[in-house]
Design a protein around this motif. Structure first.
Motif, PDB file in Angstrom:
ATOM      1  N   ASP A  78       0.814  -1.224   0.000  1.00 20.71           N
ATOM      2  CA  ASP A  78       0.000   0.000   0.000  1.00 20.71           C
ATOM      3  C   ASP A  78       0.847   1.273   0.000  1.00 20.71           C
ATOM      4  O   ASP A  78       0.518   2.250  -0.647  1.00 20.71           O
ATOM      5  CB  ASP A  78      -0.921   0.020   1.229  1.00 20.71           C
ATOM      6  N   GLU A  79       1.963   1.245   0.775  1.00 28.52           N
ATOM      7  CA  GLU A  79       2.790   2.461   0.857  1.00 28.52           C
ATOM      8  C   GLU A  79       3.406   2.801  -0.504  1.00 28.52           C
ATOM      9  O   GLU A  79       3.623   3.967  -0.828  1.00 28.52           O
ATOM     10  CB  GLU A  79       3.881   2.292   1.923  1.00 28.52           C
ATOM     11  N   GLU A  82       0.697   4.414  -2.514  1.00 31.38           N
ATOM     12  CA  GLU A  82       0.547   5.820  -2.075  1.00 31.38           C
ATOM     13  C   GLU A  82       1.604   6.719  -2.699  1.00 31.38           C
ATOM     14  O   GLU A  82       1.316   7.834  -3.134  1.00 31.38           O
ATOM     15  CB  GLU A  82       0.658   5.915  -0.543  1.00 31.38           C
ATOM     16  N   GLN A  85       0.563   7.442  -6.122  1.00 31.71           N
ATOM     17  CA  GLN A  85      -0.586   8.351  -6.118  1.00 31.71           C
ATOM     18  C   GLN A  85      -0.127   9.805  -5.995  1.00 31.71           C
ATOM     19  O   GLN A  85      -0.602  10.674  -6.708  1.00 31.71           O
ATOM     20  CB  GLN A  85      -1.493   8.017  -4.940  1.00 31.71           C
TER      21      GLN A  85
END
Lengths: 115, 177
Positions: A78-79, A82, A85
């Motif tokens: 997930d990091e 991110e 993103q």
């Protein structure tokens, strides 16, 4: 070729929900070695790779990467998503191998990036 | 005589300068480094979360200054490869960037242990990277060749068992490649 066409061809899953898939992709490069990828200094390129660590996202700070395709069913943490993103960098996963993904895109007319 | 030869071989030096810039570059590198703008960043040993931040910072600054995108990518790739080299192979070091009107001079200084054979390290594919570094996708043996390919001048000075200094210059115009 548009990024959305590439997602279709590779039966890909887009990891960033609001990613813009209407961007033109002029060419592509495929490698699991960071220094190999850094040879692409000439033009914006699509990257196909099996690397999922933070350095692969950091590459997008150095060279012009249009989007990253993670091959062989690999998924970044997930990091990492991110980080992408924050950079407006579309991430796409495909279960296909790097060889098959590259072959399908090449057949569809996506050329190899200049190095 | 033998002792003298041995002492000389411990300090290795490597130069690669674009022929038409030879005089200008040598004159510039002979003087203490200075620039209109100076940036500095630390590169801790084996810290691949931090490695690359200094290069990104320099690239962003040059972008704001209106440097051509292809030259930006060349600066970023050369700086990033050098940063990764310091993180992967040394006990840590420092990156200092000196920005001038028409070129950038970036210098990397580490805390050792030095490059045993620079000529060998320049061969594409040669790498001494360990398993941990390779798992991250580094260790292709293209770091120094990539730096050379993207720079107008490259200078490396390394002491066996001591520190390594790598510096390069990239011009913003006059891009004859």
């Amino acid at each position: 070729m548009y990024l959305k066409d590439i997602v279709t061809i590779l039966e890909g899953e887009v990891l960033i929900p609001d990613a813009n898939l209407d961007v033109t992709v002029p060419c592509a490069f495929a490698s699991d070695l960071i220094s190999d990828i850094l040879m692409c200094t000439k033009e914006p390129t699509l990257l196909l790779t099996g690397l999922t660590n933070n350095q692969v996202i950091r590459l997008a700070d150095m060279i012009d990467i249009v989007a990253i395709i993670f091959v062989r069913g690999k998924r970044p943490l997930d990091e990492i998503v991110e980080m992408a993103q924050e950079r407006n960098l579309p991430l796409i996963c495909t279960k296909l191998t790097m060889y098959r993904s590259s072959g399908l895109l090449y057949n569809a007319g996506l050329r190899s990036c200049k190095i | 005589m033998q002792d003298f030869a041995a002492a000389r071989s411990e300090m290795a030096e490597y130069w690669n300068i674009r022929p038409d810039l030879e005089e200008e570059v040598r004159r510039h590198l002979a003087a203490p480094p200075e620039g209109d703008v100076m940036l500095e960043s630390l590169i801790p040993e084996k810290d691949f979360n931090t490695a690359g931040k200094g290069s990104a910072e320099v690239k962003n600054l040059l972008k704001r200054l209106g440097v051509d995108p292809e030259i930006l990518r060349r600066v970023a790739v050369a700086a990033y490869e050098a940063e990764i080299n310091v993180a992967a192979h040394s006990r840590g070091g420092i990156m200092s960037s000196y920005i001038h009107d028409d070129f950038i001079h970036i210098m990397f200084q580490d805390k050792g242990p030095g490059i045993a054979d620079i000529e060998q390290a320049m061969i594409p594919g040669f790498s001494t990277a360990d398993e941990m570094v390779r798992e991250l996708g580094f260790g292709a043996g293209l770091g120094l060749p990539n730096i050379q390919k993207n720079t107008d001048a490259l200078h490396i000075r390394s002491e066996a068992g001591g520190s390594t200094m790598l510096e390069f210059i990239i011009y913003f115009t006059n891009n004859g490649r």
